[in-house]
Write an enzyme that holds these catalytic residues in place. Structure first.
Site, PDB file in Angstrom:
ATOM      1  N   TRP A 112      12.931  -2.113  11.500  1.00  0.00           N
ATOM      2  CA  TRP A 112      14.240  -1.967  12.321  1.00  0.00           C
ATOM      3  C   TRP A 112      13.732  -1.290  13.619  1.00  0.00           C
ATOM      4  CZ3 TRP A 112      18.126   2.164  11.412  1.00  0.00           C
ATOM      5  CH2 TRP A 112      18.809   2.172  11.810  1.00  0.00           C
ATOM      6  N   ASP A 168      15.057   2.787   2.213  1.00  0.00           N
ATOM      7  CA  ASP A 168      16.270   2.720   2.661  1.00  0.00           C
ATOM      8  C   ASP A 168      17.633   1.489   2.287  1.00  0.00           C
ATOM      9  OD1 ASP A 168      17.803   2.449   4.590  1.00  0.00           O
ATOM     10  OD2 ASP A 168      16.447   1.996   6.211  1.00  0.00           O
ATOM     11  N   ALA A 193      20.251  -0.629   3.191  1.00  0.00           N
ATOM     12  CA  ALA A 193      21.162  -0.644   4.112  1.00  0.00           C
ATOM     13  C   ALA A 193      22.019  -1.756   3.850  1.00  0.00           C
ATOM     14  CB  ALA A 193      21.361  -0.472   5.657  1.00  0.00           C
ATOM     15  N   LYS A 222      27.983  -2.174   6.461  1.00  0.00           N
ATOM     16  CA  LYS A 222      27.519  -3.294   6.204  1.00  0.00           C
ATOM     17  C   LYS A 222      28.662  -3.519   5.062  1.00  0.00           C
ATOM     18  CE  LYS A 222      24.986  -3.377   9.962  1.00  0.00           C
ATOM     19  NZ  LYS A 222      23.747  -3.166  10.351  1.00  0.00           N
TER      20      LYS A 222
HETATM   21  C1  LIG Z   1      17.420  -0.834   8.375  1.00  0.00           C
HETATM   22  C2  LIG Z   1      18.935  -0.432   8.357  1.00  0.00           C
HETATM   23  N1  LIG Z   1      18.833   0.950   7.803  1.00  0.00           N
HETATM   24  C3  LIG Z   1      19.687   1.948   8.047  1.00  0.00           C
HETATM   25  C4  LIG Z   1      21.114   1.093   9.100  1.00  0.00           C
HETATM   26  C5  LIG Z   1      21.824   2.109   9.141  1.00  0.00           C
HETATM   27  O1  LIG Z   1      23.451   2.339   9.866  1.00  0.00           O
HETATM   28  P1  LIG Z   1      24.533   2.990   9.925  1.00  0.00           P
HETATM   29  O2  LIG Z   1      23.761   4.408  10.332  1.00  0.00           O
HETATM   30  O3  LIG Z   1      25.622   2.424  10.705  1.00  0.00           O
HETATM   31  O4  LIG Z   1      25.406   3.523   8.797  1.00  0.00           O
HETATM   32  C6  LIG Z   1      20.606  -0.264   9.552  1.00  0.00           C
HETATM   33  C7  LIG Z   1      21.899  -0.564  10.617  1.00  0.00           C
HETATM   34  O5  LIG Z   1      22.179  -1.613  11.136  1.00  0.00           O
HETATM   35  C8  LIG Z   1      19.659  -0.828   9.399  1.00  0.00           C
HETATM   36  O6  LIG Z   1      19.900  -2.109   9.258  1.00  0.00           O
END
Ligand SMILES: Cc1ncc(COP(=O)(O)O)c(C=O)c1O
Length: 381
Positions: free
Chosen positions: A114, A195, A197, A230
């Site tokens: 990401w 991670d 998410a 999400k």
């Molecule tokens: C792989 C991954 N990690 C972490 C996040 C963290 O998202 P947020 O800070 O919006 O909770 C995302 C969001 O797109 C993600 O795709």
């Protein structure tokens, strides 16, 4: 996003955005969230400060959701959880914690990963490395190369792994591959940073946490960044958590005071509203059941669109080159075409995706799938 908005073509398709979309193209507020929010507002008596750790009941519920109620690390009081501003907040606090504990250790990121991982984790000055993960041209994991690279990493380094629904590839490790990775991490004294998410977007809340639970069981120390952007659709409310597992309860206490100090020094305390809603949903069995129903519906829609797109691509090309889309997990897959092909898709067909050919399968609808499949088939390569 700007180019998409400015495009007047009436059949334009947005596969670039990083949020879930329903069949009408909306990113909905979940019904369980609306109901919980009403209750939260009715019960609220103050807007006074909360502490740097956020809500106790939220942190406890997140630990249970992620690790499971009977997990040994919870029984042994080795886990400490901090409510954070989204998953990004958790990743950054985790990175700062690593920087305090092991300033010269590197963090190994998957290639690809990401786009925000490098700035979030490298921004505090930690050295970043890459391990091979996925070959976009063959649509296969580079598992042997991954193991080989991690085998050579110095003890004490951190390895960031997507717990499920890898972003941007949709390609996850199998249970046997997770076992092999966990064994390597333990043997080589590497610290996992998981991670999480997309819990619930892959198979179910329980199954998507299985790898985390297994890895954490094996190693003395681990970090887990959790996001509810999400799976609860709470994107802008910034709801997340950092769970840190330490070797024993005394170390966990020391770790927790570092975590609190870091949070205070960056943003003082997390926002309350979204976490109050999430905590309400976790605490009320009726709201939890509604959440699981809505989560199942989101996941099913994405799985159906994956299957439909793969089928239409099969029809349009006469081969199975795009069958990988059907079996991958979560919201994203890499189409595996060149940057030039991505540009042609935008310019000739008004289909928008990231330049690495990441597509959001939640942008596929029954009424655009034929159009998208024909365009993909025409511009492959
Ligand atoms: C792989 C991954 N990690 C972490 C996040 C963290 O998202 P947020 O800070 O919006 O909770 C995302 C969001 O797109 C993600 O795709």
């Amino acid at each position: 996003m700007a180019k998409y908005r400015a495009d007047p073509f009436d059949r334009k398709v947005d596969l670039g955005v990083g949020v879930y979309r329903d069949l009408s193209g909306n990113t909905p507020i979940l019904d369980c969230v609306r109901r919980a929010e009403k209750e939260v507002l009715a019960a609220q008596t103050t807007k006074s400060y909360i502490g740097a750790a956020g809500r106790e009941e939220f942190n406890g519920a997140v630990e249970e959701l992620v690790l499971g109620s009977g997990h040994a690390t919870r029984r042994d009081r080795r886990a400490r959880t901090l409510q954070t501003p989204g998953g990004c907040g958790a990743l950054r606090v985790g990175a700062e914690l690593i920087k305090v504990a092991a300033p010269s250790a590197a963090v190994h990121l998957s290639d690809p990963t990401w786009g925000n991982h490098a700035p979030l984790l490298g921004g505090c000055g930690l050295k970043l490395e890459r391990y091979p993960y996925y070959d976009a041209a063959t649509h296969e994991l580079r598992f042997e190369a991954m193991l080989e690279r991690l085998e050579a990493a110095p003890a004490g380094d951190t390895v960031l792994i997507h717990a499920c629904c890898h972003n941007p590839t949709g390609a996850d490790l199998s249970p046997a591959q997770w076992q092999a990775v966990a064994q390597l991490l333990e043997r080589r004294s590497l610290v996992p940073f998981l991670d999480l998410a997309y819990q619930g977007f892959g198979s179910s809340l329980e199954q998507d946490a299985a790898a985390v639970r297994m890895v954490v069981q094996r190693v003395p120390e681990a970090l887990i960044a959790v996001s509810f952007s999400k799976n609860l659709g709470l994107y802008r409310e910034r709801v997340g958590a950092l769970i840190v597992v330490s070797e024993n309860a005394a170390r966990a206490d020391a770790t927790q005071s570092h975590m609190l100090h870091i949070a205070r020094s960056i943003y003082s305390m997390p926002p309350d509203h979204g976490a109050a809603i999430a905590a309400r949903i976790f605490a009320d069995p009726t709201l939890t059941a509604r959440w699981i129903e809505e989560l199942d519906a989101m996941r099913t829609r994405m799985q159906e669109m994956r299957a439909l797109l793969a089928q239409r691509l099969h029809d349009a090309t006469g081969d199975d080159a795009f069958d990988f889309i059907r079996t991958q997990h979560g919201m994203f897959s890499l189409l595996g075409v060149s940057r030039e092909a991505v540009e042609r898709l935008r310019e000739r067909h008004h289909i928008y995706m990231l330049s690495d050919s990441r597509m959001n399968v939640a942008g596929i609808m029954p009424d655009n799938v034929d159009y998208v499949a024909e365009a993909f088939a025409a511009e492959r390569g």
